[in-house]
Design an enzyme around this catalytic site. Structure first.
Site, PDB file in Angstrom:
ATOM      1  N   LYS A   9       1.031  -1.272  -0.078  1.00 47.97           N
ATOM      2  CA  LYS A   9      -0.129  -0.301  -0.201  1.00 47.97           C
ATOM      3  C   LYS A   9       1.284   1.029  -0.144  1.00 47.97           C
ATOM      4  CE  LYS A   9      -4.332  -2.017   2.626  1.00 47.97           C
ATOM      5  NZ  LYS A   9      -4.738  -2.621   3.382  1.00 47.97           N
ATOM      6  N   TYR A  49     -12.105  -1.761  -2.741  1.00 48.88           N
ATOM      7  CA  TYR A  49     -12.812  -2.226  -1.569  1.00 48.88           C
ATOM      8  C   TYR A  49     -14.396  -2.199  -1.529  1.00 48.88           C
ATOM      9  CZ  TYR A  49      -8.175  -2.277   0.402  1.00 48.88           C
ATOM     10  OH  TYR A  49      -7.300  -2.106   0.965  1.00 48.88           O
ATOM     11  N   ASN A 112      -1.820   0.015   7.583  1.00 45.32           N
ATOM     12  CA  ASN A 112      -1.393  -1.451   7.672  1.00 45.32           C
ATOM     13  C   ASN A 112      -0.643  -1.669   6.163  1.00 45.32           C
ATOM     14  OD1 ASN A 112      -3.464  -1.822   6.128  1.00 45.32           O
ATOM     15  ND2 ASN A 112      -5.154  -3.294   7.398  1.00 45.32           N
ATOM     16  N   HIS A 115      -2.071  -5.317   1.253  1.00 40.88           N
ATOM     17  CA  HIS A 115      -3.060  -5.863   1.274  1.00 40.88           C
ATOM     18  C   HIS A 115      -2.800  -7.628   0.243  1.00 40.88           C
ATOM     19  CE1 HIS A 115      -6.912  -6.931  -0.493  1.00 40.88           C
ATOM     20  NE2 HIS A 115      -6.602  -7.879  -1.313  1.00 40.88           N
ATOM     21  N   GLU A 126      -9.535 -10.821  -8.099  1.00 40.25           N
ATOM     22  CA  GLU A 126      -8.874  -9.337  -7.581  1.00 40.25           C
ATOM     23  C   GLU A 126      -7.551  -9.316  -8.110  1.00 40.25           C
ATOM     24  OE1 GLU A 126      -8.007  -9.384  -3.094  1.00 40.25           O
ATOM     25  OE2 GLU A 126      -9.879  -8.599  -2.195  1.00 40.25           O
TER      26      GLU A 126
HETATM   27  P1  DAT Z   1      -7.560  -6.824   5.989  1.00 49.70           P
HETATM   28  O1  DAT Z   1      -6.259  -5.702   4.811  1.00 49.70           O
HETATM   29  O2  DAT Z   1      -6.871  -7.767   6.431  1.00 49.70           O
HETATM   30  O3  DAT Z   1      -8.185  -7.830   4.653  1.00 49.70           O
HETATM   31  P2  DAT Z   1     -10.631  -6.343   5.537  1.00 49.70           P
HETATM   32  O4  DAT Z   1     -10.643  -6.903   4.650  1.00 49.70           O
HETATM   33  O5  DAT Z   1     -11.710  -6.269   6.752  1.00 49.70           O
HETATM   34  O6  DAT Z   1      -8.604  -6.124   6.556  1.00 49.70           O
HETATM   35  O7  DAT Z   1     -10.456  -4.189   5.801  1.00 49.70           O
HETATM   36  C1  DAT Z   1      -9.807  -3.765   4.364  1.00 49.70           C
HETATM   37  C2  DAT Z   1      -9.247  -2.429   4.928  1.00 49.70           C
HETATM   38  O8  DAT Z   1     -10.156  -1.322   5.319  1.00 49.70           O
HETATM   39  C3  DAT Z   1      -8.188  -3.309   6.320  1.00 49.70           C
HETATM   40  O9  DAT Z   1      -6.716  -2.955   5.613  1.00 49.70           O
HETATM   41  C4  DAT Z   1      -8.693  -1.731   6.952  1.00 49.70           C
HETATM   42  C5  DAT Z   1      -9.348  -1.095   6.571  1.00 49.70           C
HETATM   43  N1  DAT Z   1     -10.366  -1.069   7.628  1.00 49.70           N
HETATM   44  C6  DAT Z   1     -11.128  -2.309   8.259  1.00 49.70           C
HETATM   45  N2  DAT Z   1     -11.104  -2.373   9.803  1.00 49.70           N
HETATM   46  C7  DAT Z   1     -10.932  -1.173   9.764  1.00 49.70           C
HETATM   47  C8  DAT Z   1     -11.787  -0.231  10.698  1.00 49.70           C
HETATM   48  N3  DAT Z   1     -12.429  -0.849  12.137  1.00 49.70           N
HETATM   49  N4  DAT Z   1     -11.196   0.961  10.747  1.00 49.70           N
HETATM   50  C9  DAT Z   1     -10.588   1.471  10.067  1.00 49.70           C
HETATM   51  N5  DAT Z   1     -10.653   0.672   8.966  1.00 49.70           N
HETATM   52  C10 DAT Z   1     -10.443  -0.747   8.610  1.00 49.70           C
HETATM   53 MG    MG Z   2      -9.654  -8.087   3.137  1.00 50.01          MG
END
Ligand code: DAT
Ligand code: MG
Length: 149
Positions: A9, A49, A112, A115, A126
């Site tokens: 990212k 997303y 974070n 991805h 994806e």
């Molecule tokens: P991951 O990236 O571990 O697959 P995800 O698909 O649940 O996680 O979410 C996509 C991204 O969205 C994640 O990398 C960071 C952001 N995100 C997820 N949950 C969040 C939250 N509660 N508050 C803020 N950002 C969040």
């Molecule tokens: Mg995810």
């Protein structure tokens, strides 16, 4: 055989951690079959997303992922999706185990670093969203016999 989409990212690129992050997947034994340096468009970010569209963090997530260049990659191997997720660590870096990418380099969920696809179905979607078939390279790796039984 699985394929997974991995993104370094914008924070990973800006912080000079792209090489470090790529190296972790490489050393683990996953096989790189596609890679590009790019900046995601608003449309691509909204598609990627889309599942989070109703979540309160959606707008800031799209803003973050489009804010600078990323490295998009496809890594291949048996159990590639789960292995890559384990190498990344938990979504919230504060909860991610030391030794994982997020646990070693991250402090906040909104920064974070990386991805990775979370299921076979999403991985196929994806990979197709980011790469044309012609951009993926089939190759034999001479070390495979020492990585896979
Ligand atoms: P991951 O990236 O571990 O697959 P995800 O698909 O649940 O996680 O979410 C996509 C991204 O969205 C994640 O990398 C960071 C952001 N995100 C997820 N949950 C969040 C939250 N509660 N508050 C803020 N950002 C969040
Ligand atoms: Mg995810």
């Amino acid at each position: 055989m699985e394929r997974t989409l991995i993104l370094v990212k914008p924070d990973g690129v800006q912080r000079g951690l792209a090489g470090e992050i790529i190296a972790r997947f490489e050393r683990r034994g996953l096989k790189l079959i596609g890679m590009k340096f790019m900046q995601m468009s608003q449309a691509l970010a909204e598609e990627h997303y889309g599942v989070h569209k109703e979540r309160p963090f959606y707008n800031s997530l799209v803003e973050y992922i489009t804010s600078g260049p990323i490295v998009a990659m496809v890594w291949e191997g048996k159990d590639a999706i789960a292995a890559a997720r384990a190498t990344m660590g938990a979504t919230n870096p504060v909860q991610a185990a030391p030794g994982t990418i997020r646990g070693d380099f991250g402090m906040e969920i909104g920064r974070n670093l990386v991805h990775g696809s979370d299921s076979q179905e999403n991985a196929v979607k994806e990979v197709n969203l980011f790469f044309d078939a012609a951009e993926l390279v089939a190759w034999n790796r001479v070390t495979d016999a020492w990585i896979r039984e």
